[in-house]
Motif scaffolding. Structure first.
Motif, mmCIF file in Angstrom:
data_model
loop_
_atom_site.group_PDB
_atom_site.id
_atom_site.type_symbol
_atom_site.label_atom_id
_atom_site.label_comp_id
_atom_site.label_asym_id
_atom_site.label_seq_id
_atom_site.Cartn_x
_atom_site.Cartn_y
_atom_site.Cartn_z
ATOM 1 N N TYR A 70 0.840 -1.203 0.000
ATOM 2 C CA TYR A 70 0.000 0.000 0.000
ATOM 3 C C TYR A 70 0.876 1.254 0.000
ATOM 4 N N GLY A 71 0.556 2.177 -0.912
ATOM 5 C CA GLY A 71 1.314 3.420 -0.985
ATOM 6 C C GLY A 71 0.654 4.531 -0.192
ATOM 7 N N SER A 72 1.449 5.265 0.579
ATOM 8 C CA SER A 72 0.902 6.308 1.462
ATOM 9 C C SER A 72 1.593 7.643 1.217
ATOM 10 N N ARG A 73 0.844 8.703 1.470
ATOM 11 C CA ARG A 73 1.372 10.064 1.496
ATOM 12 C C ARG A 73 1.237 10.556 2.934
ATOM 13 N N VAL A 74 2.345 10.863 3.582
ATOM 14 C CA VAL A 74 2.321 11.389 4.951
ATOM 15 C C VAL A 74 2.497 12.900 4.874
ATOM 16 N N VAL A 75 1.461 13.618 5.314
ATOM 17 C CA VAL A 75 1.469 15.079 5.256
ATOM 18 C C VAL A 75 1.776 15.623 6.651
ATOM 19 N N ASP A 76 2.928 16.239 6.791
ATOM 20 C CA ASP A 76 3.278 16.929 8.038
ATOM 21 C C ASP A 76 2.754 18.357 7.926
ATOM 22 N N LEU A 77 1.734 18.671 8.697
ATOM 23 C CA LEU A 77 1.142 20.012 8.625
ATOM 24 C C LEU A 77 2.165 21.103 8.906
ATOM 25 N N ARG A 78 3.026 20.874 9.888
ATOM 26 C CA ARG A 78 4.064 21.811 10.339
ATOM 27 C C ARG A 78 3.491 23.080 10.973
ATOM 28 N N TRP A 79 2.399 23.613 10.445
ATOM 29 C CA TRP A 79 1.789 24.844 10.961
ATOM 30 C C TRP A 79 0.357 24.529 11.388
ATOM 31 N N LEU A 80 0.068 24.707 12.659
ATOM 32 C CA LEU A 80 -1.284 24.452 13.163
ATOM 33 C C LEU A 80 -2.157 25.685 13.062
ATOM 34 N N ASN A 81 -1.549 26.835 12.901
ATOM 35 C CA ASN A 81 -2.294 28.068 12.665
ATOM 36 C C ASN A 81 -1.357 29.050 11.941
ATOM 37 N N PRO A 82 -1.651 29.430 10.701
ATOM 38 C CA PRO A 82 -2.779 28.945 9.901
ATOM 39 C C PRO A 82 -2.524 27.541 9.376
ATOM 40 N N LEU A 83 -3.574 26.733 9.276
ATOM 41 C CA LEU A 83 -3.435 25.401 8.707
ATOM 42 C C LEU A 83 -3.090 25.505 7.216
ATOM 43 N N PRO A 84 -2.260 24.608 6.714
ATOM 44 C CA PRO A 84 -1.927 24.606 5.279
ATOM 45 C C PRO A 84 -3.066 23.996 4.469
ATOM 46 N N THR A 85 -4.171 24.706 4.395
ATOM 47 C CA THR A 85 -5.402 24.160 3.830
ATOM 48 C C THR A 85 -5.232 23.706 2.391
ATOM 49 N N ALA A 86 -4.599 24.515 1.553
ATOM 50 C CA ALA A 86 -4.447 24.157 0.133
ATOM 51 C C ALA A 86 -3.645 22.872 -0.018
ATOM 52 N N ASP A 87 -2.527 22.758 0.713
ATOM 53 C CA ASP A 87 -1.716 21.541 0.654
ATOM 54 C C ASP A 87 -2.509 20.343 1.151
ATOM 55 N N LEU A 88 -3.248 20.549 2.214
ATOM 56 C CA LEU A 88 -4.021 19.478 2.825
ATOM 57 C C LEU A 88 -5.059 18.911 1.855
ATOM 58 N N VAL A 89 -5.850 19.790 1.250
ATOM 59 C CA VAL A 89 -6.905 19.348 0.338
ATOM 60 C C VAL A 89 -6.302 18.685 -0.901
ATOM 61 N N ARG A 90 -5.210 19.248 -1.402
ATOM 62 C CA ARG A 90 -4.564 18.668 -2.590
ATOM 63 C C ARG A 90 -4.090 17.245 -2.329
ATOM 64 N N GLU A 91 -3.411 17.046 -1.226
ATOM 65 C CA GLU A 91 -2.868 15.720 -0.929
ATOM 66 C C GLU A 91 -3.976 14.730 -0.584
ATOM 67 N N ALA A 92 -5.060 15.209 0.009
ATOM 68 C CA ALA A 92 -6.181 14.321 0.324
ATOM 69 C C ALA A 92 -6.875 13.854 -0.946
ATOM 70 N N THR A 93 -6.984 14.759 -1.906
ATOM 71 C CA THR A 93 -7.697 14.449 -3.141
ATOM 72 C C THR A 93 -6.971 13.389 -3.963
ATOM 73 N N VAL A 94 -5.655 13.317 -3.858
ATOM 74 C CA VAL A 94 -4.873 12.352 -4.639
ATOM 75 C C VAL A 94 -5.300 10.925 -4.337
#
Length: 754
Positions: free
Chosen positions: A661-685
């Motif tokens: 199984y292939g995984s993408r691990v997203v380290d947010l790094r910033w809790l405020n502001p959240l990296p929303t664009a990066d988050l949604v992009r990687e989730a959509t993949v």
């Protein structure tokens, strides 16, 4: 026993009746003479201050008039506190002052004296002062401080700094400002950063009896006294305006609590007696200015025109400061009773006219206008500042950097862990910026976890120990930022932050918003935190909630999970503080401070070489940008996490990759502001998202991630693994409530099975 609240009509009638009953003497005093025997206040000065007191009173009446037809939005008045006009007169116009909410007379005196001596122009400036106060009352965008966002006594042109928090909450910041002014003027490096106030300035801060009992006042008095006894200059005058029923005075509870403070000089005066207040204030100001030591001026006042339910002492009307000053002027032969009433009516007409004029001024008309000054975000300028710092470190600053590291540059030291990387980054920051301060409860001894070890030996003037109280630490930092410095304070642990969160929420992060950008409190607060897997130290040392931080508008919350990100993220926070006045919390996961390995013992995969200045620009980490690790095909599952969760998620993802199984691990790094664009992009993949949140399930970061996915129109499967809603227990029991690799593995397989 509580009385009914005085009405504007009864207050007005009582003033007129009392003044009409006064009788002037047969021979009076000249305007240049003391207003009474032994007083330092002259008759001419008393008349000028009386004008300010009258203006203050009529501002209260005008606010209630405006409220009567829903055009005024703030009626917290200053009636009964008009004696603070004399405090303003005792200070200089360039002494920074942080005023509490009953300071209209002080404001009027400072405004009338601005840019010139008393005279016809001062009357015009008094009228303009009234207009500015009323602009706050009606929420006009022309309000000189907040631009229509709130009603606060402050004005950058008058060196009046807004007090933003609960009663007394601004006092730790006042201590920090006074401490920083003296530290900067005594240090060539710090003074080069440029200060807005002269070297002999006195910092003044006023507060009421309610604030005197609060945590802010307690912390401020403790810190001021402790710093003074340690031989550190603190040119601070605290003014307590005490209208506590039955207790106001030097022998009441407030007086006893203020008088007993070690290292803080105490003076008392009747706050309703203008001449007495002036003498006491002038003497206290002279002491602070000359000795550079803290003092508290305790004034007994009264509360008039309070809100329903506010207490009033039984003799409140008898102690009305306006009547007291009128009596002083009439008995000195400086005014007749009719002249006093005429002046009262003239100023009343001027204030009412100003109230009518501000009614039609524009108000904030959109959400964009409201938030415009909340927190500047100029990522290109921040990136440029990082590149400039690198250029200095490679160019003219290279010898300084060599000395800072004793000739052993960190980029030549081999791979480092998280703690070592932060130490090196702080050393670089101190070498690059002469206005940087690093302090905390035991900073000179390395701090609780040894991260600041060696810094004090290299720069003892800018690396120092502070009192241990978190409220004091953040207050000192907010004051230092206000003075034009870049403070980097450290707390012992995350749990210590919660009792002091008001200093971040109201005093630091809100400053630019409520001063329309005129003031700012740049700082980077380092906090070792988040939980350790075996619960070492119990719930205080293992606090795993950041909900209070993520709820603060404008605050940046950074969480470096590994050494490779620590230095560039810290540089981003420092550059944002310099460029935009950003307030950041740099949350350092204690559990991985010394961690070396990732997948197996001895692999050293969690270490990273320290980047040389030549690589700082290319390695820049913008605020609000995530980091993604791809394992296997990286097409089956997206794991979103941060902090300690990153290492655990990578270990689980490696095992999943071994299973196909292939995984993408997203380290947010910033809790405020959240990296929303990066988050949604990687989730959509992948269409499958596992949120690994080491904070508590309720109020945790995972809730914000879920909301970001919903707002981003994510279509797919989501599962959340989070800590239990319970404080972290001691010892092995912690593993029962914290997120672990087994729970992450189970969550991943549950999603992959869909």
């Amino acid at each position: 026993m509580l009385n009914c609240v005085t009405t504007p009509q009864s207050l007005d009638e009582r003033f007129r009746d009392a003044v009409s009953a006064l009788r002037p003497p047969e021979s009076g005093r000249a305007p240049g003479d003391p207003v009474r025997d032994g007083a330092g206040l002259t008759g001419a000065e008393a008349r000028e201050l009386f004008d300010a007191q009258l203006t203050s009173r009529h501002l209260d009446l005008a606010a209630r008039w405006l409220r009567s037809f829903n055009e005024g939005f703030h009626t917290g008045g200053s009636s009964g506190h008009e004696g603070n006009a004399a405090v303003a007169a005792a200070l200089r116009g360039d002494d920074p002052a942080l005023l509490h909410h009953r300071s209209a007379a002080f404001y009027c005196v400072r405004a009338a004296a601005h840019s010139g001596p008393a005279g016809p122009d001062s009357t015009r400036r008094l009228e303009e002062a009234a207009r500015d106060v009323l602009r706050g009352v009606v929420a006009s965008v022309r309000d000189p401080l907040t631009g229509g966002r709130d009603k606060i006594f402050g004005n950058p042109a008058l060196h009046l700094i807004p007090a933003l928090s609960a009663p007394g909450g601004h006092l730790p910041r006042a201590v920090g400002l006074a401490h920083s002014l003296s530290r900067a003027t005594s240090s060539p490096g710090l003074s080069a950063s440029g200060l807005a106030w002269p070297e002999d300035a006195v910092v003044a801060a006023s507060f009421g009896a309610g604030g005197a009992a609060g945590a802010g006042a307690t912390a401020a008095l403790h810190a001021a006294g402790r710093l003074e006894l340690a031989g550190q200059p603190v040119p601070l005058l605290l003014i307590c305006e005490d209208d506590t029923p039955g207790e106001a005075g030097p022998d009441g509870w407030t007086g006893a609590s203020l008088r007993g403070r070690p290292g803080v000089r105490y003076t008392y005066a009747d706050g309703c007696d203008l001449a007495a207040v002036y003498d006491a204030a002038a003497e206290a100001v002279a002491f602070v200015r000359t000795e550079r030591r803290p003092a508290v001026l305790h004034l007994s006042t009264v509360l008039l025109l309070g809100r329903p339910g506010d207490p009033e002492p039984g003799d409140a009307l008898d102690r009305d400061p306006l009547i007291s000053t009128a009596r002083l002027l009439v008995e000195s032969g400086l005014y007749g009773p009719d002249e006093v009433i005429t002046r009262y009516d003239e100023i009343g007409w001027q204030v009412r006219k100003a109230a009518e004029e501000v009614l039609g001024e524009p108000k904030l008309a959109s959400a964009g206008e409201v938030v415009a000054t909340l927190a500047a975000r100029r990522p290109l300028r921040v990136a440029h500042a990082v590149a400039e710092a690198a250029g200095r470190a490679l160019g003219a600053g290279a010898p300084t950097r060599q000395r800072a590291f004793d000739g052993r540059l960190p980029e030549d030291a081999g791979p480092m862990n998280l703690a070592q990387t932060i130490t090196a980054a702080l050393t670089d920051a101190l070498a690059a910026d002469p206005g940087l301060l690093v302090f905390g409860p035991a900073t000179t001894r390395g701090g609780r976890h040894g991260v600041t070890t060696g810094l004090a030996a290299r720069d003892p003037e800018r690396v120092f120990d502070s009192p241990p109280d978190p409220t004091t630490i953040i207050g000192l930092a907010a004051g230092a930022g206000l003075a034009g410095l870049i403070p980097v304070p450290e707390l012992d642990c995350l749990a210590g932050l919660h009792g002091a969160a008001e200093q971040l929420r109201a005093e630091a992060a809100t400053m630019a918003y409520l001063s329309a950008g005129a003031y700012r409190n740049p700082l980077v607060l380092r906090v070792p935190g988040l939980a350790q897997p075996f619960g070492v130290g119990g719930h205080l040392a293992n606090d795993n909630t950041v909900a209070a931080l993520r709820d603060i508008p404008g605050l940046v919350v950074a969480v470096p999970a590994r050494a490779a990100d620590a230095a560039p993220m810290l540089r981003s926070c420092l550059a944002a503080a310099e460029v935009d006045g950003t307030v950041s919390v740099f949350l350092e996961p204690v559990a991985v401070y010394q961690t070396r390995d990732l997948y197996q013992q001895g692999d050293n995969e969690w270490l990273a070489p320290y980047p040389a200045p030549g690589g700082w620009a290319d390695g820049h980490v913008p605020i609000g940008r995530a980091r993604t690790y791809g394992l296997g095909t990286a097409q089956d599952l997206t794991i979103v996490t941060y902090g300690n969760g990153v290492r655990m998620a990578l270990r689980v993802a490696a095992q999943l990759a071994a299973d196909g199984y292939g995984s993408r691990v997203v380290d947010l790094r910033w809790l405020n502001p959240l990296p929303t664009a990066d988050l949604v992009r990687e989730a959509t993949v992948t269409g499958r998202v596992l949120i690994v949140d080491e904070t508590r399930r309720s109020g945790g970061v995972g809730e914000g991630v879920l909301a970001a996915l919903v707002d981003g129109s994510f279509v797919g499967s989501v599962r959340r693994v989070a800590a239990a809603d319970v404080p972290v227990p001691l010892g092995p029991a912690a593993q029962q409530v914290l997120v672990g690799e087994d729970a992450i593995t189970q969550g991943a397989h549950a999603l992959l099975a869909r």
